[in-house]
Structures are given as structure tokens and as C-alpha cells.
Design a protein around this motif. Structure first.
Motif, PDB file in Angstrom:
ATOM      1  N   LEU A 134     -28.092   1.081 -46.487  1.00  0.00           N
ATOM      2  CA  LEU A 134     -28.346   2.496 -46.244  1.00  0.00           C
ATOM      3  C   LEU A 134     -29.353   2.699 -45.109  1.00  0.00           C
ATOM      4  CD1 LEU A 134     -28.410   3.832 -49.914  1.00  0.00           C
ATOM      5  CD2 LEU A 134     -26.637   4.218 -48.194  1.00  0.00           C
ATOM      6  N   GLU A 135     -30.370   1.854 -45.035  1.00  0.00           N
ATOM      7  CA  GLU A 135     -31.318   1.969 -43.928  1.00  0.00           C
ATOM      8  C   GLU A 135     -30.655   1.611 -42.605  1.00  0.00           C
ATOM      9  OE1 GLU A 135     -34.688  -0.416 -44.972  1.00  0.00           O
ATOM     10  OE2 GLU A 135     -35.636   1.218 -46.103  1.00  0.00           O
ATOM     11  N   ASN A 136     -29.770   0.633 -42.643  1.00  0.00           N
ATOM     12  CA  ASN A 136     -29.018   0.276 -41.445  1.00  0.00           C
ATOM     13  C   ASN A 136     -28.130   1.443 -41.006  1.00  0.00           C
ATOM     14  OD1 ASN A 136     -27.978  -1.973 -39.585  1.00  0.00           O
ATOM     15  ND2 ASN A 136     -26.091  -1.240 -40.515  1.00  0.00           N
ATOM     16  N   HIS A 140     -28.245   3.873 -37.443  1.00  0.00           N
ATOM     17  CA  HIS A 140     -27.150   3.853 -36.479  1.00  0.00           C
ATOM     18  C   HIS A 140     -26.232   5.070 -36.557  1.00  0.00           C
ATOM     19  CE1 HIS A 140     -28.346  -0.430 -36.626  1.00  0.00           C
ATOM     20  NE2 HIS A 140     -28.002  -0.416 -35.358  1.00  0.00           N
ATOM     21  N   THR A 141     -26.573   6.037 -37.416  1.00  0.00           N
ATOM     22  CA  THR A 141     -25.780   7.256 -37.512  1.00  0.00           C
ATOM     23  C   THR A 141     -26.376   8.324 -36.599  1.00  0.00           C
ATOM     24  OG1 THR A 141     -25.229   6.775 -39.820  1.00  0.00           O
ATOM     25  CG2 THR A 141     -24.880   9.029 -39.071  1.00  0.00           C
ATOM     26  N   PRO A 142     -25.592   8.931 -35.723  1.00  0.00           N
ATOM     27  CA  PRO A 142     -26.141   9.946 -34.814  1.00  0.00           C
ATOM     28  C   PRO A 142     -26.528  11.212 -35.558  1.00  0.00           C
ATOM     29  CG  PRO A 142     -23.749   9.841 -34.630  1.00  0.00           C
ATOM     30  CD  PRO A 142     -24.156   8.700 -35.516  1.00  0.00           C
ATOM     31  N   ASP A 143     -27.374  12.005 -34.927  1.00  0.00           N
ATOM     32  CA  ASP A 143     -27.802  13.281 -35.489  1.00  0.00           C
ATOM     33  C   ASP A 143     -26.575  14.133 -35.812  1.00  0.00           C
ATOM     34  OD1 ASP A 143     -30.309  14.292 -36.168  1.00  0.00           O
ATOM     35  OD2 ASP A 143     -30.181  15.834 -34.614  1.00  0.00           O
ATOM     36  N   GLY A 144     -26.532  14.654 -37.039  1.00  0.00           N
ATOM     37  CA  GLY A 144     -25.391  15.454 -37.452  1.00  0.00           C
ATOM     38  C   GLY A 144     -24.244  14.644 -38.014  1.00  0.00           C
ATOM     39  N   GLY A 145     -24.393  13.315 -38.060  1.00  0.00           N
ATOM     40  CA  GLY A 145     -23.344  12.449 -38.587  1.00  0.00           C
ATOM     41  C   GLY A 145     -23.360  12.377 -40.109  1.00  0.00           C
ATOM     42  N   SER A 146     -22.610  11.444 -40.653  1.00  0.00           N
ATOM     43  CA  SER A 146     -22.501  11.361 -42.109  1.00  0.00           C
ATOM     44  C   SER A 146     -22.501   9.917 -42.580  1.00  0.00           C
ATOM     45  CB  SER A 146     -21.227  12.058 -42.596  1.00  0.00           C
ATOM     46  OG  SER A 146     -20.075  11.385 -42.102  1.00  0.00           O
ATOM     47  N   ARG A 159     -15.917  -3.228 -55.458  1.00  0.00           N
ATOM     48  CA  ARG A 159     -16.369  -3.285 -54.068  1.00  0.00           C
ATOM     49  C   ARG A 159     -17.046  -1.955 -53.746  1.00  0.00           C
ATOM     50  NH1 ARG A 159     -13.021  -5.211 -48.756  1.00  0.00           N
ATOM     51  NH2 ARG A 159     -13.252  -7.182 -49.897  1.00  0.00           N
ATOM     52  N   ILE A 160     -18.314  -2.029 -53.365  1.00  0.00           N
ATOM     53  CA  ILE A 160     -19.087  -0.844 -53.010  1.00  0.00           C
ATOM     54  C   ILE A 160     -19.215  -0.804 -51.491  1.00  0.00           C
ATOM     55  CG2 ILE A 160     -21.331   0.298 -53.199  1.00  0.00           C
ATOM     56  CD1 ILE A 160     -21.583  -1.013 -55.972  1.00  0.00           C
ATOM     57  N   SER A 161     -18.847   0.330 -50.905  1.00  0.00           N
ATOM     58  CA  SER A 161     -18.811   0.465 -49.447  1.00  0.00           C
ATOM     59  C   SER A 161     -19.764   1.541 -48.966  1.00  0.00           C
ATOM     60  CB  SER A 161     -17.386   0.815 -48.991  1.00  0.00           C
ATOM     61  OG  SER A 161     -16.465  -0.179 -49.390  1.00  0.00           O
ATOM     62  N   VAL A 162     -20.482   1.254 -47.899  1.00  0.00           N
ATOM     63  CA  VAL A 162     -21.362   2.219 -47.238  1.00  0.00           C
ATOM     64  C   VAL A 162     -20.784   2.450 -45.846  1.00  0.00           C
ATOM     65  CG1 VAL A 162     -23.669   2.681 -46.354  1.00  0.00           C
ATOM     66  CG2 VAL A 162     -23.388   1.465 -48.534  1.00  0.00           C
ATOM     67  N   THR A 163     -20.276   3.661 -45.620  1.00  0.00           N
ATOM     68  CA  THR A 163     -19.592   3.987 -44.370  1.00  0.00           C
ATOM     69  C   THR A 163     -20.385   5.034 -43.602  1.00  0.00           C
ATOM     70  OG1 THR A 163     -17.472   3.599 -45.472  1.00  0.00           O
ATOM     71  CG2 THR A 163     -17.409   4.742 -43.361  1.00  0.00           C
ATOM     72  N   ASN A 164     -20.600   4.784 -42.324  1.00  0.00           N
ATOM     73  CA  ASN A 164     -21.312   5.769 -41.500  1.00  0.00           C
ATOM     74  C   ASN A 164     -20.515   6.074 -40.233  1.00  0.00           C
ATOM     75  OD1 ASN A 164     -22.489   2.952 -40.629  1.00  0.00           O
ATOM     76  ND2 ASN A 164     -22.882   4.326 -38.883  1.00  0.00           N
ATOM     77  N   THR A 165     -20.667   7.299 -39.760  1.00  0.00           N
ATOM     78  CA  THR A 165     -20.080   7.669 -38.478  1.00  0.00           C
ATOM     79  C   THR A 165     -20.986   7.143 -37.366  1.00  0.00           C
ATOM     80  OG1 THR A 165     -21.227   9.807 -38.542  1.00  0.00           O
ATOM     81  CG2 THR A 165     -18.976   9.740 -39.389  1.00  0.00           C
ATOM     82  N   GLY A 166     -20.401   6.900 -36.196  1.00  0.00           N
ATOM     83  CA  GLY A 166     -21.188   6.390 -35.081  1.00  0.00           C
ATOM     84  C   GLY A 166     -20.429   5.353 -34.292  1.00  0.00           C
ATOM     85  N   SER A 167     -21.158   4.599 -33.503  1.00  0.00           N
ATOM     86  CA  SER A 167     -20.547   3.608 -32.618  1.00  0.00           C
ATOM     87  C   SER A 167     -19.986   2.431 -33.408  1.00  0.00           C
ATOM     88  CB  SER A 167     -21.573   3.092 -31.607  1.00  0.00           C
ATOM     89  OG  SER A 167     -22.098   4.148 -30.829  1.00  0.00           O
ATOM     90  N   HIS A 168     -18.927   1.824 -32.878  1.00  0.00           N
ATOM     91  CA  HIS A 168     -18.352   0.629 -33.477  1.00  0.00           C
ATOM     92  C   HIS A 168     -19.185  -0.604 -33.150  1.00  0.00           C
ATOM     93  CE1 HIS A 168     -14.039   2.498 -33.662  1.00  0.00           C
ATOM     94  NE2 HIS A 168     -14.811   2.867 -34.673  1.00  0.00           N
ATOM     95  N   LEU A 197     -33.670  -9.036 -40.281  1.00  0.00           N
ATOM     96  CA  LEU A 197     -33.561  -9.967 -41.409  1.00  0.00           C
ATOM     97  C   LEU A 197     -32.828  -9.354 -42.602  1.00  0.00           C
ATOM     98  CD1 LEU A 197     -37.147 -11.532 -41.350  1.00  0.00           C
ATOM     99  CD2 LEU A 197     -35.016 -12.637 -40.688  1.00  0.00           C
ATOM    100  N   GLY A 198     -32.647  -8.040 -42.598  1.00  0.00           N
ATOM    101  CA  GLY A 198     -32.061  -7.358 -43.750  1.00  0.00           C
ATOM    102  C   GLY A 198     -30.688  -7.872 -44.142  1.00  0.00           C
TER     103      GLY A 198
END
Length: 237
Positions: A134-136, A140-146, A159-168, A197-198
């Protein structure tokens, strides 16, 4: 024999790279502390004295965080940290972490895990994995992203997934992001609490649990995932 030699070379290269990265991370704060301490010794003016003292304290804390992170990674990789498994509500844990991490950010954070989703794992280590993801994502999520957290289950494994909008993430870099001190750029830009190190710790925790973790690009961003055993109560529903 040839394979053994190649593996030894690979491990030796990793060790040398690790030492070089640690040296790089420590060199700057040590230089800053030394320089500011010399300034204090020269009896600088009172206005600058407080700034110098605060800088020395901040850099000392930074070095302490780095050393603690390295020791933690070492303990995980050597199997010195035991796994204390229990059934716990990972959805509630996710709610709490989303509130803390995204409280003051212009990012939409959504928990799509089913209410009361129980998994069987070490709660503290799972919290560490979620926190790293979540900190990662927040970084890396732009302002206004999700950012969204979701889950699916297959044969008793969730399987637990953390998905963010932003660059690939470039495909060629994906295997490297799990390595110690990897931050996706060659500049090693200094940040107060991030040392690269995370994800190495995430990988070590997953190995202890005999479960997998990974990453892939989505249409609009990136998805990091990890697996955990479903609690028996979930399986019986």
C-alpha cells in the motif's frame, strides 16, 4: 559442477552488490553528520546551531531505520523469525491500513475484500506485506488516481491484490524489483523512509509462508499480489 560454480558466482555478485548499496546509503548521512558536527565544533551562530542539531538527529534516525530494515531482512531470509499462524480478518486489517496510509492524500482508496474475509497466516507479517504494497502504491499513484484491494480464492488459497493507477513497470525490470535496494532508477534519490527493501522483505515473508507473490501491469497501472491460506471457517461456508 558448472551449475554450482555459476550459482556461487551469482551469489557472490549479489553479496558484492548488497555491500555496495549499503555503503552508498550510509555514505551520504555519515558525511552530513560529520560536516554538521564540525560546524557545531566551530561555534556557529545560535540560529544555525538548532538547524545543524536537527539535521544530525534526522540523519541519525535515517541510518537507524536503514540498519533495522537490513537486520529485519536478514532475519527473515535466514529463517530466524518464526511464523505465528492464526485465523484473522484481513478485510478489517486492510480497512485500518487504508485509513492510515491514504488519510491525507488525493487518492481514492477502496477495499473490495469481502467483509469478514479470514485467512490463516502470521498477522504481523501479513500486515507488513500489506503495508509495503500500500505504501508502494501510494508513492506511485498520481494525484487523483485510485488504489483498490481485492481478492479471489482458488482451491483454498486466497490471492490478495493491490492495484493502483499510474505508470507501468517495464517488463525487464519486474524480476529486479524484489531485490534489495532496487528503486527503479539509477539515481538512488534520497527519501526519508524508503530504501528499496520493502519488496525484498515481502518476498522473504512469502517464502517463509510457502506462498507466492508477484506483480503485473494492468491496462491503467500496476497490480501487486500475494497469496495466503484460506481459514477453515471460510472453506466451510
Amino acid at each position: 559442477l558448472r551449475d554450482d560454480i555459476e550459482e556461487e558466482r551469482r551469489l557472490d555478485a549479489m553479496r558484492r552488490g548488497f555491500v555496495a548499496n549499503v555503503s552508498h546509503e550510509l555514505k551520504t548521512p555519515i558525511s552530513i553528520i560529520s560536516g554538521y558536527a564540525e560546524g557545531l565544533k566551530l561555534n556557529i551562530n545560535e540560529e544555525s546551531k538548532e538547524e545543524y542539531c536537527n539535521t544530525i538527529i534526522d540523519e541519525s534516525k535515517r541510518m537507524n531505520r536503514l540498519v533495522l530494515s537490513i537486520l529485519e531482512l536478514s532475519r527473515y531470509e535466514s529463517g530466524q523469525i518464526p511464523i505465528n499462524r492464526s485465523d484473522f480478518d484481513v478485510s478489517q486489517m486492510t480497512d485500518d491500513m487504508l485509513r492510515r496510509i491514504f488519510a491525507n492524500k488525493n487518492i481514492t482508496a477502496e477495499n473490495r475484500l469481502p467483509d469478514g474475509l479470514l485467512i490463516n497466516a502470521d498477522p504481523l507479517q501479513t500486515e507488513q506485506v500489506l503495508k509495503a504494497y500500500l505504501e508502494n502504491a501510494a508513492s506511485h499513484t498520481p494525484d487523483g488516481g485510485s488504489v483498490t484491494v481485492s481478492a479471489n480464492e482458488t482451491d483454498g488459497v486466497i490471492r490478495i491484490s493491490v492495484t493502483n493507477t499510474g505508470s507501468h513497470i517495464p517488463e525487464e525490470l519486474m524480476p529486479q524489483i524484489w531485490q534489495s535496494f532496487f528503486r527503479g532508477d539509477a539515481s538512488h534519490k534520497r527519501e526519508s523512509s524508503r530504501f528499496g527493501l520493502g519488496l525484498s522483505i515481502v518476498s522473504a515473508i512469502m517464502k517463509l509462508h510457502s506462498r507466492s507473490c508477484g506483480v503485473y501491469n494492468t491496462e491503467n497501472g500496476v497490480c501487486f499480489w500475494f497469496e495466503a491460506d484460506a481459514a477453515k471457517e471460510n472453506l466451510e461456508k
